[in-house]
Scaffold this active site. Sequence first.
Site, PDB file in Angstrom:
ATOM      1  N   ASN A 165     -13.863  -5.215  14.169  1.00  0.00           N
ATOM      2  CA  ASN A 165     -14.639  -5.412  12.937  1.00  0.00           C
ATOM      3  C   ASN A 165     -13.611  -5.093  11.861  1.00  0.00           C
ATOM      4  O   ASN A 165     -14.014  -4.749  10.782  1.00  0.00           O
ATOM      5  CB  ASN A 165     -15.824  -4.618  12.574  1.00  0.00           C
ATOM      6  CG  ASN A 165     -15.772  -3.095  12.719  1.00  0.00           C
ATOM      7  OD1 ASN A 165     -14.692  -2.747  12.972  1.00  0.00           O
ATOM      8  ND2 ASN A 165     -16.767  -2.235  12.818  1.00  0.00           N
ATOM      9  N   ASP A 166     -12.256  -4.873  12.027  1.00  0.00           N
ATOM     10  CA  ASP A 166     -11.161  -4.825  11.325  1.00  0.00           C
ATOM     11  C   ASP A 166     -10.859  -3.207  10.909  1.00  0.00           C
ATOM     12  O   ASP A 166     -10.128  -2.973   9.997  1.00  0.00           O
ATOM     13  CB  ASP A 166     -11.200  -5.661  10.030  1.00  0.00           C
ATOM     14  CG  ASP A 166     -10.032  -6.033   9.519  1.00  0.00           C
ATOM     15  OD1 ASP A 166      -8.784  -5.887  10.374  1.00  0.00           O
ATOM     16  OD2 ASP A 166      -9.827  -5.811   8.290  1.00  0.00           O
TER      17      ASP A 166
ATOM     18  N   LYS B 130      10.720  -5.544 -24.738  1.00  0.00           N
ATOM     19  CA  LYS B 130       9.849  -6.494 -24.312  1.00  0.00           C
ATOM     20  C   LYS B 130       8.899  -7.021 -25.547  1.00  0.00           C
ATOM     21  O   LYS B 130       8.298  -6.333 -26.524  1.00  0.00           O
ATOM     22  CB  LYS B 130       8.821  -6.089 -23.332  1.00  0.00           C
ATOM     23  CG  LYS B 130       9.669  -5.944 -21.903  1.00  0.00           C
ATOM     24  CD  LYS B 130       8.907  -5.387 -20.662  1.00  0.00           C
ATOM     25  CE  LYS B 130       9.750  -5.530 -19.460  1.00  0.00           C
ATOM     26  NZ  LYS B 130       9.131  -4.679 -18.291  1.00  0.00           N
TER      27      LYS B 130
ATOM     28  N   ASP C 192      16.333  -0.098 -12.142  1.00  0.00           N
ATOM     29  CA  ASP C 192      14.987   0.014 -12.042  1.00  0.00           C
ATOM     30  C   ASP C 192      14.627   0.714 -11.227  1.00  0.00           C
ATOM     31  O   ASP C 192      15.393   0.927  -9.980  1.00  0.00           O
ATOM     32  CB  ASP C 192      14.375  -1.415 -12.179  1.00  0.00           C
ATOM     33  CG  ASP C 192      13.064  -1.496 -13.033  1.00  0.00           C
ATOM     34  OD1 ASP C 192      12.731  -0.481 -13.155  1.00  0.00           O
ATOM     35  OD2 ASP C 192      12.537  -2.600 -13.191  1.00  0.00           O
TER      36      ASP C 192
ATOM     37  N   HIS D 190       7.269   6.252 -10.665  1.00  0.00           N
ATOM     38  CA  HIS D 190       7.534   5.278 -11.837  1.00  0.00           C
ATOM     39  C   HIS D 190       7.712   5.941 -12.999  1.00  0.00           C
ATOM     40  O   HIS D 190       8.245   5.421 -13.886  1.00  0.00           O
ATOM     41  CB  HIS D 190       6.564   4.104 -11.850  1.00  0.00           C
ATOM     42  CG  HIS D 190       6.497   3.190 -12.677  1.00  0.00           C
ATOM     43  ND1 HIS D 190       7.557   2.322 -13.127  1.00  0.00           N
ATOM     44  CD2 HIS D 190       5.893   2.878 -13.894  1.00  0.00           C
ATOM     45  CE1 HIS D 190       7.538   1.591 -13.930  1.00  0.00           C
ATOM     46  NE2 HIS D 190       6.393   1.967 -14.801  1.00  0.00           N
TER      47      HIS D 190
END
Lengths: 319, 319, 319, 319, 319, 319
Positions: E38-39, E193, E219, E131
Amino acid sequence: MAEDITVFTGSAHPEFAQEMCDILGVELSPTNITRFSNDCLQVQLRANCRRRDVYIVQPLVPPVQENLVELLLMLDAARGASASHITAVIPHFAYARSDKKDAPRISIGGKLVADLLETAGATRVITMTLHSEQVHGFFGVPVDHLSATHELASHFQGTDLSNTVVVSPDFGYAKVASKLARLLDVPVAAGSKRRLADDKVVIDRIVGDVEGKKVIILDDEVATAGSMIELMDRLREYDVEEISVATTHGLFVGKAVERLNAQSDIREILTTNTVPLRPDCTPDKLAVRSVAPLFAEAVRRHNTGESISTLFSDEVTIG
Amino acid sequence: MAEDITVFTGSAHPEFAQEMCDILGVELSPTNITRFSNDCLQVQLRANCRRRDVYIVQPLVPPVQENLVELLLMLDAARGASASHITAVIPHFAYARSDKKDAPRISIGGKLVADLLETAGATRVITMTLHSEQVHGFFGVPVDHLSATHELASHFQGTDLSNTVVVSPDFGYAKVASKLARLLDVPVAAGSKRRLADDKVVIDRIVGDVEGKKVIILDDEVATAGSMIELMDRLREYDVEEISVATTHGLFVGKAVERLNAQSDIREILTTNTVPLRPDCTPDKLAVRSVAPLFAEAVRRHNTGESISTLFSDEVTIG
Amino acid sequence: MAEDITVFTGSAHPEFAQEMCDILGVELSPTNITRFSNDCLQVQLRANCRRRDVYIVQPLVPPVQENLVELLLMLDAARGASASHITAVIPHFAYARSDKKDAPRISIGGKLVADLLETAGATRVITMTLHSEQVHGFFGVPVDHLSATHELASHFQGTDLSNTVVVSPDFGYAKVASKLARLLDVPVAAGSKRRLADDKVVIDRIVGDVEGKKVIILDDEVATAGSMIELMDRLREYDVEEISVATTHGLFVGKAVERLNAQSDIREILTTNTVPLRPDCTPDKLAVRSVAPLFAEAVRRHNTGESISTLFSDEVTIG
Amino acid sequence: MAEDITVFTGSAHPEFAQEMCDILGVELSPTNITRFSNDCLQVQLRANCRRRDVYIVQPLVPPVQENLVELLLMLDAARGASASHITAVIPHFAYARSDKKDAPRISIGGKLVADLLETAGATRVITMTLHSEQVHGFFGVPVDHLSATHELASHFQGTDLSNTVVVSPDFGYAKVASKLARLLDVPVAAGSKRRLADDKVVIDRIVGDVEGKKVIILDDEVATAGSMIELMDRLREYDVEEISVATTHGLFVGKAVERLNAQSDIREILTTNTVPLRPDCTPDKLAVRSVAPLFAEAVRRHNTGESISTLFSDEVTIG
Amino acid sequence: MAEDITVFTGSAHPEFAQEMCDILGVELSPTNITRFSNDCLQVQLRANCRRRDVYIVQPLVPPVQENLVELLLMLDAARGASASHITAVIPHFAYARSDKKDAPRISIGGKLVADLLETAGATRVITMTLHSEQVHGFFGVPVDHLSATHELASHFQGTDLSNTVVVSPDFGYAKVASKLARLLDVPVAAGSKRRLADDKVVIDRIVGDVEGKKVIILDDEVATAGSMIELMDRLREYDVEEISVATTHGLFVGKAVERLNAQSDIREILTTNTVPLRPDCTPDKLAVRSVAPLFAEAVRRHNTGESISTLFSDEVTIG
Amino acid sequence: MAEDITVFTGSAHPEFAQEMCDILGVELSPTNITRFSNDCLQVQLRANCRRRDVYIVQPLVPPVQENLVELLLMLDAARGASASHITAVIPHFAYARSDKKDAPRISIGGKLVADLLETAGATRVITMTLHSEQVHGFFGVPVDHLSATHELASHFQGTDLSNTVVVSPDFGYAKVASKLARLLDVPVAAGSKRRLADDKVVIDRIVGDVEGKKVIILDDEVATAGSMIELMDRLREYDVEEISVATTHGLFVGKAVERLNAQSDIREILTTNTVPLRPDCTPDKLAVRSVAPLFAEAVRRHNTGESISTLFSDEVTIG
């Protein structure tokens, strides 16, 4: 580092705690339990808990509410006394039978008590043969869930098991019965229950072949033995040869002793010592196997950081 | 929005809950309490709780542990049934007497029970005359702590209070005794206790003027009445004229009735009905004032969002 | 394992922390406290905390809010730095005086601050002479509540205590006064307070025999000494022979020094060093007993897992 | 259901709370704040909170620690008084500047204060212009994070914006500066900072074209104006034509007023009223825009269940 | 006490875990991961965890949701198995990019995942190059936030850095770019941006001097490389001499490899191994620096109680 | 107050949510689900949640991990948007199959997911046919656990049920099979499983009388249908007349369709719509009964404060 272990017992089953301590080679630390005139309890742990690996031994046996509150007070006292780890050792966790919401607006007592234990300060639990395996998931703290099946199987191994069948009183427990059956290399059967009226359930037939066989009835707990007797009546309709009873938690309350003693064809009643047995209140033909060594070993291994699963886990699982 | 109130009662004091409901004009909703053969309890609330303002009435009176666990199960059942608000109405919170750690490694029972109530689902508590005011701070949920002092004072107001003094059994309760004294405009005195041996405390003298006076002894709770009788013996050494007893929580357990009835010079024993009174188990000369109207009014006001403090708060505070 | 102890101090009372460290034989670890231009504080603990048994020493003395927030930031920094255990050492927990809800809609500050300490990362607290014993129960973490009574008693033992009485300013503190009295084997008395107007409370008389006696006034804290002076005025009406003052927490703020110095019949003012004393701001006739050795011993014992109760617990408890 | 709103203010900025109440058409409910002689605070909310939608208005402005603890006590009092919802209205959340761990073993003050507010009872927060957007994520309770950018932009719209550039003091705030620039349809530039020694940071050059331009410096907060002045010095090296300053939180502490008044080429200093301004302590050429209407509208919409985002959210987001 | 360390890996990046183990000199403990029909996933840790210092290594790389749930299950299994400490080692914490609420009614995914990790049993987290630094404050448990900046700088040190500039794709990351620039002693620039339409953001110009320079684009993460290519296009308008790319987390998903290989003027693409690299799916000119030694050293130091900050903290911080 | 209901759906089964909304007469509110290039998800609820009774519909069907994380993000977004109540509507809670610890050091996934839902913000859960009833107790929030048994029974009622037996694939599910059997007034039987090797379990015989009968196989979930086919093979050894299959959760993954279509003697396969069915991926002879009306009615009743139990609770319970 076994010297760090500190064991206390509530008033429910001090013999069990003492037996564990004897095996572990530690002293059972004293506890004062006071009942005030307004009926409130107070517990005092009378040994140093600071930075200790503390174990509080208390099965939830009658009087259950008294023993539960006593246990909660002891856990709280250990926490307030700066214990490092506090394990509730609950050989019989009776509230596990309240494990589902099969009527509107009822409490799931097993879950509530699990939460209360954590609130009171338990950082771990050791217990045995929960009524259903799912109750394990009610706890937010780690649980070492020991099984008595091997201990019960040992008792029968070496005896004549030809023509024998293990019988579960209902489908819900048939899975565990299958496990015992497999250890003994015998087949399994189960009672099928039917609800007659609003609050009356009867075993109306046996699913599986029991005709003329020697039967070992397995249940997690025997309390008043009412449904046990009913199952025997049903089994006798199949001309079973003889009946043994095996259970982890032998409570034998109410008319249990009287009822069981009246069954002349019982060969043996096997139980463990998770519940204290009073000499005047035990059925005839009773055999008792101590599981205190298993609990002591679980404590020792946890304390030294050894795996418990390699010792106690069941190799067989069955759906 | 009084139609939203749903009141259940445990088995400790259904008369109190019924009286509250009669005043509120709501029906007392039925509850099923089952005791399984292994002594575990199960409660079923037999009325819809969904989005209701639910009140569970249960004082912690003997058998305290039974009543406590029953209350916890009821709270849990109400939460599981999606109640909006769940108030534990505990007219007598007996565990408040366990409010400090005056010996090593004891549990502070009052704090533990406060935590257990929150774990079980209580979102608020209404109670009366906690043994000490600080117990209020043990709770993480809001508590409406009602006082019986005005109710007790009402009983004496209008009677002849000349030459009268209010006496507290010890210093710890003298502050509340001062409050009653002030309401009656009479002076206050207090017993001074001395510990003789490890577990024996005696009242060795009275601090304050009681010589030849009419005495009103005030205590929060009368259980076995042991220390009450001891205080009377000490007071008689001062030739007090007559003795009345006033208490919020009249438990009268053990030999209390026998002891109190043996004191011929008692004029009256006044109590409230936070504890259920059995006719066969009450002292002579007992007067009972119901505080159910106060609890009902607190429920009504909370339900409608009116301030409770403007009604019940004591104007006088004393250090 | 004393090498694991790491002690930091906030800016409230570094001398106390240094004295503790000297006794423990560990270095006081440095802390940087920065106040940004927008008045926010930042603390940096400048010693490794990883897997250490960390102690942050900071009594809640004026400026209380500054010291409280500084303490909270230090606890949080220690938690973020992966300390194993973080004990807030708070010799004077001033907010303990906010221990009850004696007016509508006030905060119980003692409970709130206890919660804030736990939120910030404290896993344990060591403190001394809480205003009331019940405040212990406000904490969810273990508290070692040390008593200064023995230390204060030591000071008087060996002096002439004939005709001496210990006086508590009010009934609430009479219980602790009784304890000191018992250690000194002298009687006890207490002031009785009366509220005049909405916010004015006066001591209107003394309950207990003080006539012509030598008096030791005991209070947990002396701040402005206002009520202390009032009590002395009342005592002088009983022709007391001389007056000593004993207190755990000697704050001496506002006009305290001026007021106390104006009382010529004071024999001695005894305090401990839980609060920092500035030379220019202490009353005459002041005697100071250091309790840093008690705190250091409590830290040492906790660190090594020895019982603290056997050392500091009071043998006598009185109701 | 605006009748349910109950607004209290701490002592930090009552004018702001009053202005909000005037707009909302509700009375500002009274609060008693007591400072005990030991410097502990006690707050009493003097209006019914039961089942109310309660708002406590208190920016974290100097004295920050005093105002923070006062706010925590007020939140706790509201919770204890059974308020339904408790929103902390914090126009200036100064601790947001402590939003990262840029040195070993420091507290992340913004996160800690967010946790403390939740512990004290806040169920929601309304605030404005957090130092960084990520601080929103420090809160476990819902936050309505209002922006002053539109309000600040409105002030400039309609004026001559030719040859104008918006300048951020550093890269970290350049993103918000870009937003203002875009609303005004002008370009953006930013200062580049360099750390000289351990604790000395200088703006060493301007990234972006500012040569001969009219400059609007934007920062979230102006405290001592030290780095603002430094930025102006750097800008003058580029022969900027004139300088305006725009900020949400105008603290103007320390030498800020003196320093800013010494800059003759400042055209205008624009701020909002999230921080109380004392007439004697404001720079020349100050323009103030009230954001109380935004806060009032946020309160009104929340109270009636209308979306706040449709009103205040910024349409433009920029990376 | 390195023998106490037990390391498990999920299926996201076993090579990284193995490399850590090789350096630490411990065996990588086996894990069984089962996917039911059923995953649903089930994990079994196949080595003793009892009282161990357990580390679960799993970066949140694609398929992120699979890897996240797997990690949560492993943490939960370790807790249930009575581990002493459970550290989630997450070399790439991808959800850190969801760190703010820049649109109405969105989840702050970074905060939610931090909460989920704690719920599942993580008592500490080790991660790298979040981040934004503020994401550190999303966690309630201690976080060791390692930086790859020194590792990336080492790669360039010793090469010809004349006429070189470090470029950040946007202002938000310019601060970290400044740090690398400072380590290399070169200047910094940043893309600006602009949002065109509702969901379209473009880099419209470069703020800072890049004309004719050698550029190192920095980045935190390179995924599809879409904005990276856009930045390169913009840079080429300034006739930059050559372009290098440096990133901590080299995901290279979607068309990243194709796109990057099409840029003939790229000199080098530098990344660490926080994300597993498949040979068939890496861009040309790729250089990889392993940060497993840093993670291993952080584990070793934590395990032995040594300070991590003295090793990895960045000396320079810039605003 | 049905206007307060706001329903969102994740991407797992929007048809089910739409059907619920159609019945409730409310609009299905829109949601934006974004997958970033690093594979992280972001959800945005695109309708006002403030003070709303919010329902998030999402069964845990393949891809389970994707759907689970999506659900958690949606719950978190609703909480951050100040919803009053947030109910996770999970028609198929697949992780309920991980309900016990039947091997060492595995996660109890059902319990973990229950905890994660609460952490993410769910204040209540509505679900159907949990794999075992005990899973109800894994949740700390109220659960409305609906049953499909009546719906399935309705399908068979009115058809010829003579000579019919309901068969459970194993003992664990025999209890529910008994319930269906009783509703249809037919007998019950069950498969008995045997574990062959470490990871291979086979059904080795049928307990109960199935010889020559018409069989209705009942299971909670059909995934690959592997064990279903095995059970049919075993049943055919008893010459059963025809076989029907009934299940709540029809997943039909892997080779399920192929396998089931290959069984020519299947009369009918009955399922509900808790799992989305793709036309190209359903077995022949499939009948589907919608349970969306039950879910809609549960939502409506909860929203208006009506009892759900009176409607959906099963009158029969069997042990």
